[in-house]
Design an enzyme around this catalytic site. Structure first.
Site, PDB file in Angstrom:
ATOM      1  N   HIS A  62      -2.540  -1.793   0.690  1.00  5.60           N
ATOM      2  CA  HIS A  62      -1.679  -2.269  -0.152  1.00  5.60           C
ATOM      3  C   HIS A  62      -1.594  -3.713  -0.010  1.00  5.60           C
ATOM      4  O   HIS A  62      -1.034  -4.268   1.171  1.00  5.60           O
ATOM      5  CB  HIS A  62      -0.346  -1.688  -0.550  1.00  5.60           C
ATOM      6  CG  HIS A  62      -0.425  -0.203  -0.987  1.00  5.60           C
ATOM      7  ND1 HIS A  62       0.144   0.882  -0.571  1.00  5.60           N
ATOM      8  CD2 HIS A  62      -1.536   0.214  -1.949  1.00  5.60           C
ATOM      9  CE1 HIS A  62      -0.184   1.816  -1.185  1.00  5.60           C
ATOM     10  NE2 HIS A  62      -1.383   1.563  -2.242  1.00  5.60           N
TER      11      HIS A  62
ATOM     12  N   GLU B 264       1.795  -5.275   1.596  1.00  9.01           N
ATOM     13  CA  GLU B 264       2.446  -4.746   2.902  1.00  9.01           C
ATOM     14  C   GLU B 264       2.079  -5.465   4.206  1.00  9.01           C
ATOM     15  O   GLU B 264       1.208  -4.971   4.745  1.00  9.01           O
ATOM     16  CB  GLU B 264       2.233  -3.218   2.804  1.00  9.01           C
ATOM     17  CG  GLU B 264       2.687  -2.597   1.516  1.00  9.01           C
ATOM     18  CD  GLU B 264       2.445  -1.311   1.421  1.00  9.01           C
ATOM     19  OE1 GLU B 264       1.901  -0.604   2.321  1.00  9.01           O
ATOM     20  OE2 GLU B 264       2.532  -0.557   0.269  1.00  9.01           O
TER      21      GLU B 264
ATOM     22  N   HIS C 187       1.598   1.157   6.791  1.00 11.65           N
ATOM     23  CA  HIS C 187       2.092   0.623   5.420  1.00 11.65           C
ATOM     24  C   HIS C 187       3.737   0.144   5.721  1.00 11.65           C
ATOM     25  O   HIS C 187       4.305   0.395   6.495  1.00 11.65           O
ATOM     26  CB  HIS C 187       2.216   1.671   4.327  1.00 11.65           C
ATOM     27  CG  HIS C 187       0.877   2.116   3.964  1.00 11.65           C
ATOM     28  ND1 HIS C 187       0.388   1.827   2.590  1.00 11.65           N
ATOM     29  CD2 HIS C 187      -0.059   3.037   4.747  1.00 11.65           C
ATOM     30  CE1 HIS C 187      -0.852   2.296   2.616  1.00 11.65           C
ATOM     31  NE2 HIS C 187      -0.990   3.070   3.860  1.00 11.65           N
TER      32      HIS C 187
ATOM     33  N   GLU D  39       4.751   4.678   7.698  1.00 10.63           N
ATOM     34  CA  GLU D  39       5.656   3.809   6.818  1.00 10.63           C
ATOM     35  C   GLU D  39       6.599   3.123   8.020  1.00 10.63           C
ATOM     36  O   GLU D  39       7.272   3.804   8.447  1.00 10.63           O
ATOM     37  CB  GLU D  39       6.594   4.675   5.619  1.00 10.63           C
ATOM     38  CG  GLU D  39       5.617   5.189   4.527  1.00 10.63           C
ATOM     39  CD  GLU D  39       4.895   4.255   3.650  1.00 10.63           C
ATOM     40  OE1 GLU D  39       5.405   2.963   3.788  1.00 10.63           O
ATOM     41  OE2 GLU D  39       4.224   4.482   2.806  1.00 10.63           O
TER      42      GLU D  39
END
Length: 345
Positions: A67, A70, A161, A225
């Protein structure tokens, strides 16, 4: 011409080269470091690091920027590459580094046309994605990872991420579903060393990058994450020193924490108990739009309903992860998860 100039076509570093050549064709490059290690750049945003003599047979894939907005994990990987080129550390494991979606990185957006992290495991070949830039990128990354991992007896993949939504648990990892698989102790040690204290066990096969490498390459893969989304240059990289240090430890083959380390003992593990899908125009989702990931709800709380069904929290508290009411009919609105004991390898 310096090694850096040759590898990055005169640009100062890997990140700048990737942004400059995003969506363009750049001639592959290869350089040899003073110690004999080799760095190859087969595609824009892809580096293969090859030591003189790998100390273990396992190969490592680390990806970021799947993404494009990010940015912190992208900056972490760029810093590691800069350190290697500057001679600050010596490579002892074969590594594939990937910046997933360069055009989205340039735009500062999650994706340009389609969510790249839903296009793996062959989805890129299907309508309406086939032929789009992000579908072609997913196909190219699959091919690169297959070629890299084919001769290796073991592969690990960490897809890094950050999130737009805040989280009650800032750093957490998702372990893709593979039937009968248990989490290896050394992977738990890696997560603990990275400052990741929460693990979510996924309940079915998916089409993310980590799911692809798990199911099709047999890799020990995690989506990791690491905090919240910030633009380039606005990240507090002191919040990412754990993942930077643990990745470098793998690349130089420095021992990670031991199984008895206290950080592993406090790892919180969750399992999925309900996948919430948008059932149609009468679907009603009772979670506020601004709720944080891992917000907990008590037994009996109504989470969603429509004209035919109603989901209430069971006899133990459950938490919401990845809530998003603004998805098409049939798509995932969120996951309800529940704490469970960890079954290790």
């Amino acid at each position: 011409m310096s090694v850096r100039d040759t590898l990055f076509d005169g640009e100062p570093d890997w990140l700048t080269h990737t942004l400059t050549f995003a969506g363009k064709v750049a001639q592959p490059a290869s350089v040899v470091l003073p110690d004999g290690a080799r760095i190859e750049r087969p595609e824009v945003g892809v580096l293969r690091l090859i030591p003189v003599q790998p100390e273990i047979d396992e190969r490592l894939i680390v990806s970021a920027g799947v993404h494009g907005n990010e940015t912190a994990p992208i900056e972490v990987l760029n810093g590691l590459v800069n350190g290697l080129l500057s001679g600050e550390w010596t490579l002892r494991q074969e590594v594939l580094l990937i910046l997933g979606n360069p055009p989205a990185m340039v735009e500062g957006s999650r994706f340009v046309e389609h969510n790249l992290n839903r296009l793996f495991s062959g989805v890129h070949q299907k309508a309406p994605y086939a032929g789009t830039d992000e579908a072609r990128r997913a196909e190219a990354l699959e091919a690169i990872c297959r070629e890299f991992s084919k001769p290796a007896p073991a592969v690990a993949h960490y897809d890094l991420h950050t999130a737009i939504r805040p989280s009650k648990r800032e750093k957490f990892a998702l372990y893709p579903y593979v039937p009968g698989r248990k989490v290896p102790n050394r992977q738990l040690a890696f997560l603990a060393e990275s400052g990741v204290s929460t693990l979510l066990l996924q309940h079915k096969s998916g089409t993310t990058f980590a799911s692809f490498s798990s199911t099709e390459l047999g890799a020990e893969s995690f989506t990791v994450e690491l905090g919240q989304v910030r633009p380039f240059g606005q990240n507090d990289l002191t919040r990412f020193t754990g993942i930077e240090a643990s990745l470098k430890a793998l690349m130089i083959q420095q021992p990670l924490v031991t199984e008895s380390d206290g950080r592993m003992a406090v790892m919180a593990v969750f399992e999925v108990v309900e996948e919430i899908l948008n059932t149609g125009p009468n679907f009603r989702f009772h979670i506020p739009d601004d709720v944080a990931n891992f917000t907990e709800y008590p037994p009996g709380e109504v989470i969603w309903e429509d004209d035919n069904d109603c989901y209430r929290v069971g006899d133990q508290p459950e938490a919401i992860v990845f809530p998003n009411r603004d998805v098409p009919v049939g798509h995932r609105v969120g996951l309800m998860v529940r704490r469970k004991p960890l079954i290790r390898e």
